[in-house]
Scaffold this motif. Structure first.
Motif, PDB file in Angstrom:
ATOM      1  N   PRO A  96     -91.207  30.640  67.378  1.00  0.00           N
ATOM      2  CA  PRO A  96     -92.260  30.399  66.388  1.00  0.00           C
ATOM      3  C   PRO A  96     -91.735  30.457  64.951  1.00  0.00           C
ATOM      4  O   PRO A  96     -90.741  31.123  64.666  1.00  0.00           O
ATOM      5  CB  PRO A  96     -93.255  31.538  66.649  1.00  0.00           C
ATOM      6  N   ASP A  97     -92.405  29.724  64.096  1.00  0.00           N
ATOM      7  CA  ASP A  97     -92.119  29.756  62.655  1.00  0.00           C
ATOM      8  C   ASP A  97     -90.678  29.373  62.312  1.00  0.00           C
ATOM      9  O   ASP A  97     -90.097  29.883  61.352  1.00  0.00           O
ATOM     10  CB  ASP A  97     -92.447  31.143  62.066  1.00  0.00           C
ATOM     11  N   VAL A  98     -90.107  28.491  63.118  1.00  0.00           N
ATOM     12  CA  VAL A  98     -88.762  27.987  62.839  1.00  0.00           C
ATOM     13  C   VAL A  98     -88.875  26.478  62.666  1.00  0.00           C
ATOM     14  O   VAL A  98     -89.545  25.803  63.443  1.00  0.00           O
ATOM     15  CB  VAL A  98     -87.785  28.322  63.992  1.00  0.00           C
ATOM     16  N   GLU A  99     -88.241  25.989  61.645  1.00  0.00           N
ATOM     17  CA  GLU A  99     -88.232  24.545  61.397  1.00  0.00           C
ATOM     18  C   GLU A  99     -87.586  23.837  62.591  1.00  0.00           C
ATOM     19  O   GLU A  99     -86.494  24.218  63.031  1.00  0.00           O
ATOM     20  CB  GLU A  99     -87.435  24.249  60.122  1.00  0.00           C
ATOM     21  N   PRO A 100     -88.264  22.812  63.156  1.00  0.00           N
ATOM     22  CA  PRO A 100     -87.660  22.083  64.283  1.00  0.00           C
ATOM     23  C   PRO A 100     -86.294  21.504  63.905  1.00  0.00           C
ATOM     24  O   PRO A 100     -86.117  21.000  62.804  1.00  0.00           O
ATOM     25  CB  PRO A 100     -88.671  20.972  64.569  1.00  0.00           C
ATOM     26  N   LEU A 101     -85.377  21.606  64.811  1.00  0.00           N
ATOM     27  CA  LEU A 101     -84.005  21.130  64.577  1.00  0.00           C
ATOM     28  C   LEU A 101     -83.899  19.651  64.968  1.00  0.00           C
ATOM     29  O   LEU A 101     -83.125  19.272  65.844  1.00  0.00           O
ATOM     30  CB  LEU A 101     -83.018  22.001  65.354  1.00  0.00           C
ATOM     31  N   ARG A 102     -84.669  18.812  64.288  1.00  0.00           N
ATOM     32  CA  ARG A 102     -84.756  17.383  64.621  1.00  0.00           C
ATOM     33  C   ARG A 102     -83.472  16.613  64.344  1.00  0.00           C
ATOM     34  O   ARG A 102     -83.322  15.491  64.803  1.00  0.00           O
ATOM     35  CB  ARG A 102     -85.928  16.754  63.864  1.00  0.00           C
ATOM     36  N   PHE A 103     -82.582  17.196  63.585  1.00  0.00           N
ATOM     37  CA  PHE A 103     -81.317  16.530  63.264  1.00  0.00           C
ATOM     38  C   PHE A 103     -80.318  16.605  64.420  1.00  0.00           C
ATOM     39  O   PHE A 103     -79.299  15.911  64.419  1.00  0.00           O
ATOM     40  CB  PHE A 103     -80.697  17.135  62.002  1.00  0.00           C
ATOM     41  N   LEU A 104     -80.593  17.428  65.435  1.00  0.00           N
ATOM     42  CA  LEU A 104     -79.614  17.648  66.500  1.00  0.00           C
ATOM     43  C   LEU A 104     -79.461  16.504  67.507  1.00  0.00           C
ATOM     44  O   LEU A 104     -78.331  16.229  67.935  1.00  0.00           O
ATOM     45  CB  LEU A 104     -79.921  18.957  67.238  1.00  0.00           C
ATOM     46  N   PRO A 105     -80.526  15.821  67.945  1.00  0.00           N
ATOM     47  CA  PRO A 105     -80.320  14.797  68.973  1.00  0.00           C
ATOM     48  C   PRO A 105     -79.261  13.740  68.656  1.00  0.00           C
ATOM     49  O   PRO A 105     -78.425  13.445  69.524  1.00  0.00           O
ATOM     50  CB  PRO A 105     -81.716  14.194  69.160  1.00  0.00           C
ATOM     51  N   PRO A 106     -79.202  13.175  67.442  1.00  0.00           N
ATOM     52  CA  PRO A 106     -78.117  12.211  67.217  1.00  0.00           C
ATOM     53  C   PRO A 106     -76.735  12.860  67.239  1.00  0.00           C
ATOM     54  O   PRO A 106     -75.748  12.227  67.615  1.00  0.00           O
ATOM     55  CB  PRO A 106     -78.420  11.609  65.834  1.00  0.00           C
ATOM     56  N   ILE A 107     -76.679  14.138  66.881  1.00  0.00           N
ATOM     57  CA  ILE A 107     -75.392  14.844  66.912  1.00  0.00           C
ATOM     58  C   ILE A 107     -74.959  15.055  68.352  1.00  0.00           C
ATOM     59  O   ILE A 107     -73.822  14.767  68.730  1.00  0.00           O
ATOM     60  CB  ILE A 107     -75.463  16.188  66.152  1.00  0.00           C
ATOM     61  N   TYR A 108     -75.871  15.537  69.207  1.00  0.00           N
ATOM     62  CA  TYR A 108     -75.420  15.773  70.583  1.00  0.00           C
ATOM     63  C   TYR A 108     -75.269  14.482  71.378  1.00  0.00           C
ATOM     64  O   TYR A 108     -74.492  14.433  72.325  1.00  0.00           O
ATOM     65  CB  TYR A 108     -76.170  16.884  71.305  1.00  0.00           C
TER      66      TYR A 108
END
Length: 175
Positions: free
Chosen positions: A34-46
């Motif tokens: 909870p209360d954590v910014e979604p790590l949306r930048f990760l999918p293109p990295i992985y």
């Protein structure tokens, strides 16, 4: 310690790791921080990590076919490290973000789900395959290593390539 004792200890460890990783991923998949910014930048990295893994696996096979065992070993070690990095990022992403629903329609939808499901199933199966193949080399059992590699390489390559394909197919639907 004898070679047989080493083999037995390594087999036990591989079995444990091969069970713990999928169970942990499944368990962590359902946990949202909870209360954590979604790590949306990760999918293109992985996805890039999967692509790099695929390329390096091909180079590793090329290296060993050219009798460059040292380069082969280094490349396989990098591939294992990349796979571990992928796994950590994948878990982090899913612990901070909701799963994305594939929005394609028509014939592409069953194609996507076939690729996704085969990718998931084989990604679970490839864990003990890679570890056992690696262990055979570590223990110097080259005959066993070569025999296992003939199965492990194409499965690992398929998982790496389909990881990229799944990302490319679902990326238009990320929020």
């Amino acid at each position: 310690m004898s070679v047989q004792a080493d083999e037995k200890r390594i087999k036990r460890l591989i079995t444990i790791v091969s069970i713990v990783i999928p169970v942990a991923v499944a368990a962590l998949f359902g946990i949202k921080i909870p209360d954590v910014e979604p790590l949306r930048f990760l999918p293109p990295i992985y996805a890039t990590i999967n692509g790099l893994t695929a390329v390096l696996l091909v180079f590793a096979v090329w290296a060993i076919k050219n009798k460059n065992r040292k380069l082969h070993n280094r490349l396989i070690n990098v591939c294992i490290g990349l796979s571990l990095g992928f796994l950590l990022m994948y878990i982090a992403y899913h612990m901070t973000s909701d799963s994305t629903v594939f929005g394609g329609e028509g014939w592409i939808k069953p194609v996507y789900y076939f690729i996704l499901i085969s990718h998931i199933v084989l990604s679970i199966l490839v864990i003990p395959m890679v570890l056992r193949t690696y262990a055979a080399a570590y223990l110097g059992d080259w005959k066993k290593h070569r025999k296992m590699s003939k199965w492990t390489f194409p499965v690992w390559l398929y998982v790496a390539v389909t990881g990229v394909v799944v990302y490319l197919m679902i990326s238009p639907y990320y929020v």
